[in-house]
Design an enzyme around this catalytic site. Structure first.
Site, PDB file in Angstrom:
ATOM      1  N   HIS A  75      -1.299  -2.623  -7.487  1.00 38.02           N
ATOM      2  CA  HIS A  75      -1.919  -2.280  -6.211  1.00 38.02           C
ATOM      3  C   HIS A  75      -3.442  -2.249  -6.334  1.00 38.02           C
ATOM      4  O   HIS A  75      -4.013  -1.356  -6.951  1.00 38.02           O
ATOM      5  CB  HIS A  75      -1.372  -0.913  -5.741  1.00 38.02           C
ATOM      6  CG  HIS A  75      -1.915  -0.489  -4.427  1.00 38.02           C
ATOM      7  ND1 HIS A  75      -2.295   0.789  -4.154  1.00 38.02           N
ATOM      8  CD2 HIS A  75      -2.174  -1.194  -3.292  1.00 38.02           C
ATOM      9  CE1 HIS A  75      -2.746   0.872  -2.919  1.00 38.02           C
ATOM     10  NE2 HIS A  75      -2.679  -0.325  -2.385  1.00 38.02           N
ATOM     11  N   ASN A  84      -3.304   6.178  -1.880  1.00 44.62           N
ATOM     12  CA  ASN A  84      -3.078   6.162  -0.432  1.00 44.62           C
ATOM     13  C   ASN A  84      -2.389   7.432   0.044  1.00 44.62           C
ATOM     14  O   ASN A  84      -2.579   7.860   1.170  1.00 44.62           O
ATOM     15  CB  ASN A  84      -2.267   4.936  -0.022  1.00 44.62           C
ATOM     16  CG  ASN A  84      -3.151   3.718   0.042  1.00 44.62           C
ATOM     17  OD1 ASN A  84      -4.371   3.835   0.179  1.00 44.62           O
ATOM     18  ND2 ASN A  84      -2.574   2.552  -0.100  1.00 44.62           N
ATOM     19  N   SER A 106       0.822  -1.216   0.000  1.00 39.63           N
ATOM     20  CA  SER A 106       0.000   0.000   0.000  1.00 39.63           C
ATOM     21  C   SER A 106       0.846   1.250   0.000  1.00 39.63           C
ATOM     22  O   SER A 106       0.376   2.312  -0.373  1.00 39.63           O
ATOM     23  CB  SER A 106      -0.847   0.064   1.270  1.00 39.63           C
ATOM     24  OG  SER A 106      -1.642  -1.039   1.400  1.00 39.63           O
ATOM     25  N   GLU A 131      -3.760   0.377  -9.284  1.00 41.70           N
ATOM     26  CA  GLU A 131      -2.609   1.234  -9.618  1.00 41.70           C
ATOM     27  C   GLU A 131      -1.479   0.346 -10.134  1.00 41.70           C
ATOM     28  O   GLU A 131      -1.137  -0.655  -9.489  1.00 41.70           O
ATOM     29  CB  GLU A 131      -2.111   1.968  -8.364  1.00 41.70           C
ATOM     30  CG  GLU A 131      -3.002   3.097  -7.919  1.00 41.70           C
ATOM     31  CD  GLU A 131      -2.491   3.776  -6.643  1.00 41.70           C
ATOM     32  OE1 GLU A 131      -2.806   4.946  -6.436  1.00 41.70           O
ATOM     33  OE2 GLU A 131      -1.782   3.128  -5.851  1.00 41.70           O
TER      34      GLU A 131
HETATM   35  P1  NAI Z   1      -3.402  -9.498   6.048  1.00 41.84           P
HETATM   36  O1  NAI Z   1      -2.740  -9.354   7.362  1.00 41.84           O
HETATM   37  O2  NAI Z   1      -4.870  -9.643   5.999  1.00 41.84           O
HETATM   38  O3  NAI Z   1      -2.762 -10.745   5.260  1.00 41.84           O
HETATM   39  C1  NAI Z   1      -1.414 -10.994   5.122  1.00 41.84           C
HETATM   40  C2  NAI Z   1      -1.258 -12.480   4.851  1.00 41.84           C
HETATM   41  O4  NAI Z   1       0.073 -12.724   4.446  1.00 41.84           O
HETATM   42  C3  NAI Z   1      -1.523 -13.357   6.078  1.00 41.84           C
HETATM   43  O5  NAI Z   1      -2.482 -14.344   5.736  1.00 41.84           O
HETATM   44  C4  NAI Z   1      -0.170 -13.969   6.385  1.00 41.84           C
HETATM   45  O6  NAI Z   1      -0.282 -15.282   6.895  1.00 41.84           O
HETATM   46  C5  NAI Z   1       0.480 -13.958   5.012  1.00 41.84           C
HETATM   47  N1  NAI Z   1       1.940 -13.990   5.046  1.00 41.84           N
HETATM   48  C6  NAI Z   1       2.778 -13.223   5.775  1.00 41.84           C
HETATM   49  N2  NAI Z   1       4.061 -13.539   5.488  1.00 41.84           N
HETATM   50  C7  NAI Z   1       4.031 -14.515   4.547  1.00 41.84           C
HETATM   51  C8  NAI Z   1       5.024 -15.250   3.835  1.00 41.84           C
HETATM   52  N3  NAI Z   1       6.307 -15.025   4.035  1.00 41.84           N
HETATM   53  N4  NAI Z   1       4.600 -16.167   2.952  1.00 41.84           N
HETATM   54  C9  NAI Z   1       3.310 -16.412   2.730  1.00 41.84           C
HETATM   55  N5  NAI Z   1       2.324 -15.735   3.369  1.00 41.84           N
HETATM   56  C10 NAI Z   1       2.681 -14.807   4.258  1.00 41.84           C
HETATM   57  O7  NAI Z   1      -2.934  -8.237   5.192  1.00 41.84           O
HETATM   58  P2  NAI Z   1      -3.677  -7.519   3.970  1.00 41.84           P
HETATM   59  O8  NAI Z   1      -4.579  -6.491   4.484  1.00 41.84           O
HETATM   60  O9  NAI Z   1      -4.192  -8.547   3.050  1.00 41.84           O
HETATM   61  O10 NAI Z   1      -2.462  -6.750   3.289  1.00 41.84           O
HETATM   62  C11 NAI Z   1      -1.529  -7.440   2.492  1.00 41.84           C
HETATM   63  C12 NAI Z   1      -0.769  -6.437   1.659  1.00 41.84           C
HETATM   64  O11 NAI Z   1      -1.683  -5.746   0.824  1.00 41.84           O
HETATM   65  C13 NAI Z   1      -0.034  -5.388   2.464  1.00 41.84           C
HETATM   66  O12 NAI Z   1       1.146  -5.059   1.821  1.00 41.84           O
HETATM   67  C14 NAI Z   1      -1.003  -4.224   2.463  1.00 41.84           C
HETATM   68  O13 NAI Z   1      -0.351  -3.001   2.622  1.00 41.84           O
HETATM   69  C15 NAI Z   1      -1.583  -4.350   1.069  1.00 41.84           C
HETATM   70  N6  NAI Z   1      -2.906  -3.756   0.871  1.00 41.84           N
HETATM   71  C16 NAI Z   1      -3.859  -3.828   1.834  1.00 41.84           C
HETATM   72  C17 NAI Z   1      -5.101  -3.264   1.618  1.00 41.84           C
HETATM   73  C18 NAI Z   1      -6.201  -3.385   2.628  1.00 41.84           C
HETATM   74  O14 NAI Z   1      -7.229  -2.714   2.462  1.00 41.84           O
HETATM   75  N7  NAI Z   1      -6.066  -4.195   3.639  1.00 41.84           N
HETATM   76  C19 NAI Z   1      -5.413  -2.539   0.380  1.00 41.84           C
HETATM   77  C20 NAI Z   1      -4.354  -2.594  -0.599  1.00 41.84           C
HETATM   78  C21 NAI Z   1      -3.148  -3.152  -0.330  1.00 41.84           C
END
Ligand code: NAI
Length: 675
Positions: free
Chosen positions: A438, A488, A417, A450
């Site tokens: 993104h 963002n 993000s 994006e």
């Molecule tokens: P989340 O915390 O819901 O999910 C992250 C997942 O990644 C977890 O299931 C975790 O087990 C897994 N994980 C962590 N390390 C890992 C690895 N080494 N190998 C495999 N799996 C691994 O986080 P979320 O919200 O899905 O965010 C993920 C990314 O997307 C971040 O970079 C965030 O900034 C970005 N993002 C989030 C948005 C949102 O609205 N939540 C919107 C756009 C982008």
């Protein structure tokens, strides 16, 4: 000699009129199309030999997609009177409806807006059962009204409750539904279309009529009751001030009813008012054209992915994988444990059930989504998307490995993000491979993606990423890598200001209401809860050093510590049950306080938008506006932040900034862009 219509008289003296606009891929109606149709209908009135008329399309895209919006836009831009065009369409379709011979529309594919109004002016409608058909009057979505007779003929044909529901929502119906409600007379397989049309013209069976109950709804007292119910329903979604068109339609129908041709005339008059400079319809028309522009950018690449590998099955990664599989791609989804994949698989089933309905189609989509804890998909995928925690170290470790295992031509993308690509790619042997794809939350709803280009990113990969995003039916906007990228970066000061307002003692509901009253799809407090407060905090911490006068509010960190992360934990600033806000207590702020809150919040977005344009983060203001509308639900009728700046004028904006700075401090210093 017609450019856009081909005519052919068969041996039964039926005239077949084939619509084939000669300069566009879909049939869309401009003045020339109407002039030619007018001349053909005029000739028919004079002919005694023709016993019936069938209108069909030569285009694979369908029957007709409605009025040519590029033509309308060009007329408006040239300050030409659009009423000539509106009147012409209404008159030509009236002549078609008044022909003494049986007339029939043979409908395949899309039949929308002016296309459906043309079909409604025919006595009969037959639809192709072998094609996916959409019939609807979507004008309300552009802030206008169907002024070529649809507003009158549709409710008159299928009854006011159903007809007005279609017109007021702008939603299309399928052919099967259209047959059920009497919008089409017959639904027949492709091979029998012609025969069915000929039989209908020769035998001219009685045409569809609404029921007695439906006719009863047309008497004035019933109209008044129904209109009042409909106004209340519309008011739950949009205000009259921001979206006048559905209200005007209800008002005119209540006044005249569908049996009175004056309803058509009134609608034509309404259009003039609705399309006035700076109005909602003008802004929505611009957004429609911007959307086409973004689609066209995606179409420039012929890259097609077959296999996508997603790493991280959380909120975002899970939803990205689910969406890609719904588009027919083979998707492998990786996370640390099999349990962490369960949530995504459950969400997939729920979404596919809703979208696909058919059991075989749901099974096929589920088969495309493969759990892959070992990450075997990495070596074969065309596109690899990383969506793990927002932590630069975790991401770096992952890309170091991915680079070794992925195919040399695979797209390597991060969904981060906020972290600039230049911070992640330092560990890579070939940093030019990394780019950002993104997505926005929720992926199935937010159209924007994006495409983030770092200083070193290979342009060929960027082109391919545009093609991929287009392939999965999202809208790509190309942005330069910087903290928070475009959307963002604009959102973060806005969200932090909302938390600051909370800390000042304002109720969350009152803050959200101030912005939804401005026209935002969702208030900032609920938005933060939906994004996830942990993600917001990570992004805020990352961006704070780049914003001179910004501090991350303490409350945010405290809530994350207490695991109050928003929707995903059932508690954030609000409580949630099944993804919906529980507490219903309305908080009221005075109109003045509410307006000031909205101003404080929106001006944080505007200042950052101006800075992004000045720094060239995105190519132009149109793209910035499109990104904010399709990525965050920024009030579409206001046309986006840059359009808002333009409509207010730099001078006025500077004055407001000066007042805000005096009252709330340096964070409201107007960006140099405004000078
Ligand atoms: P989340 O915390 O819901 O999910 C992250 C997942 O990644 C977890 O299931 C975790 O087990 C897994 N994980 C962590 N390390 C890992 C690895 N080494 N190998 C495999 N799996 C691994 O986080 P979320 O919200 O899905 O965010 C993920 C990314 O997307 C971040 O970079 C965030 O900034 C970005 N993002 C989030 C948005 C949102 O609205 N939540 C919107 C756009 C982008």
């Amino acid at each position: 000699m017609s450019k856009h219509w081909q005519t052919y008289e068969d041996e039964q003296h039926i005239l077949w009129l084939r619509f084939d606009r000669n300069d566009t891929s879909a049939n869309i109606i401009n003045m020339e199309v109407l002039d030619e149709l007018d001349a053909i209908i005029g000739g028919l009135s004079a002919s005694s030999s023709i016993c019936g008329l069938v209108i069909e399309s030569e285009k694979s895209a369908g029957f007709c997609s409605g009025a040519d919006l590029h033509y309308i836009n060009a007329q408006l831009a040239a300050q030409k009177d659009i009423l000539d065009f509106i009147d012409k369409g209404r008159e030509v379709f009236a002549k078609l409806a008044d022909l003494p011979i049986p007339t029939l529309a043979l409908i395949s594919g899309t039949c929308m807006g002016g296309g459906l109004e043309m079909a409604l002016a025919c006595r009969y409608r037959i639809a192709n059962a072998d094609q996916k058909i959409h019939l609807g009057l979507p004008e309300v979505q552009l802030g206008i009204v169907p002024a070529w007779g649809g507003i009158q003929r549709l409710p008159r044909l299928i009854g006011a409750p159903q007809g007005l529901a279609m017109v007021l929502s702008g939603r299309a119906v399928s052919a099967r539904r259209a047959k059920k409600i009497g919008l089409v007379d017959l639904l027949v397989p492709q091979r029998q279309l012609k025969r069915a049309a000929i039989q209908t013209i020769l035998k001219h069976p009685p045409k569809h009529k609404r029921s007695v109950l439906q006719s009863f709804m047309e008497i004035k007292p019933m109209r008044m009751i129904l209109a009042s119910v409909m106004r209340k329903q519309v008011a739950k979604k949009v205000s009259r001030e921001h979206y006048p068109s559905p209200y005007l339609m209800i008002d005119q129908w209540a006044r005249y009813g569908s049996d009175n041709v004056k309803l058509q005339m009134a609608s034509a008059d309404d259009i003039k008012q609705l399309l006035a400079e700076g109005g909602t319809a003008r802004n929505l028309l611009r957004i429609f054209l911007l959307r086409e522009q973004l689609q066209a950018a995606g179409k420039q690449s012929d890259f097609k992915a077959k296999h996508v590998h997603v790493i991280g099955a959380g909120t975002m990664g899970g939803d990205i994988a689910v969406w890609c599989a719904l588009q027919g791609l083979y998707v492998t989804l990786q996370d640390q444990t099999p349990e962490s994949l369960c949530g995504a698989i459950k969400r997939a089933h729920k979404l596919y059930k809703k979208k696909l309905k058919d059991r075989a189609a749901i099974r096929d989509a589920m088969d495309c989504l493969i759990p892959d804890v070992a990450g075997d998909g990495v070596a074969r995928a065309d596109v690899i998307i990383e969506a793990v925690f927002e932590d630069v170290k975790v991401k770096q470790a992952l890309f170091k490995q991915l680079e070794q295992r992925a195919r040399p031509d695979a797209i390597l993308a991060t969904n981060t993000s906020s972290i600039p690509l230049g911070e992640i790619n330092t560990v890579m042997q070939d940093p030019s491979r990394l780019l950002g794809i993104h997505f926005f939350n929720p992926v199935a709803k937010m159209l924007l993606v994006e495409i983030v280009c770092g200083d070193q990113t290979d342009q060929k990969q960027i082109q391919k990423a545009n093609g991929f995003v287009h392939q999965i039916k999202r809208l790509p906007v190309n942005v330069k890598s910087c903290p928070g990228f475009l959307v963002n970066r604009l959102l973060m000061p806005y969200l932090l200001e909302a938390v600051r307002l909370l800390e000042e003692g304002n109720a969350a509901r009152a803050i959200d209401k101030a912005t939804t009253d401005f026209g935002m799809a969702m208030g900032p407090i609920e938005l933060a809860d939906r994004v996830g407060l942990d993600v917001c905090l990570a992004v805020a911490n990352h961006l704070a050093p780049y914003f001179k006068h910004e501090q991350v509010p303490k409350e945010l960190a405290q809530m994350v510590e207490k695991k109050q992360l928003g929707v995903k934990t059932g508690r954030g600033f609000y409580y949630y049950k099944h993804g919906h806000v529980c507490s219903k207590i309305e908080a009221v702020a005075s109109a003045q306080a509410s307006q000031l809150m909205a101003e404080r919040l929106i001006f944080r977005i505007i200042n950052e938008a101006a800075a992004c344009i000045r720094e060239g983060i995105v190519a132009n203001g149109d793209l910035l506006d499109a990104a904010m509308i399709f990525g965050t639900g920024f009030a579409p009728f206001r046309g986006g932040p840059m359009h808002y700046i333009q409509s207010q004028g730099k001078q006025q904006i500077r004055t407001t900034f000066a007042a805000l700075e005096k009252q709330f401090g340096e964070r409201y210093q107007a960006d140099p862009y405004f000078y």
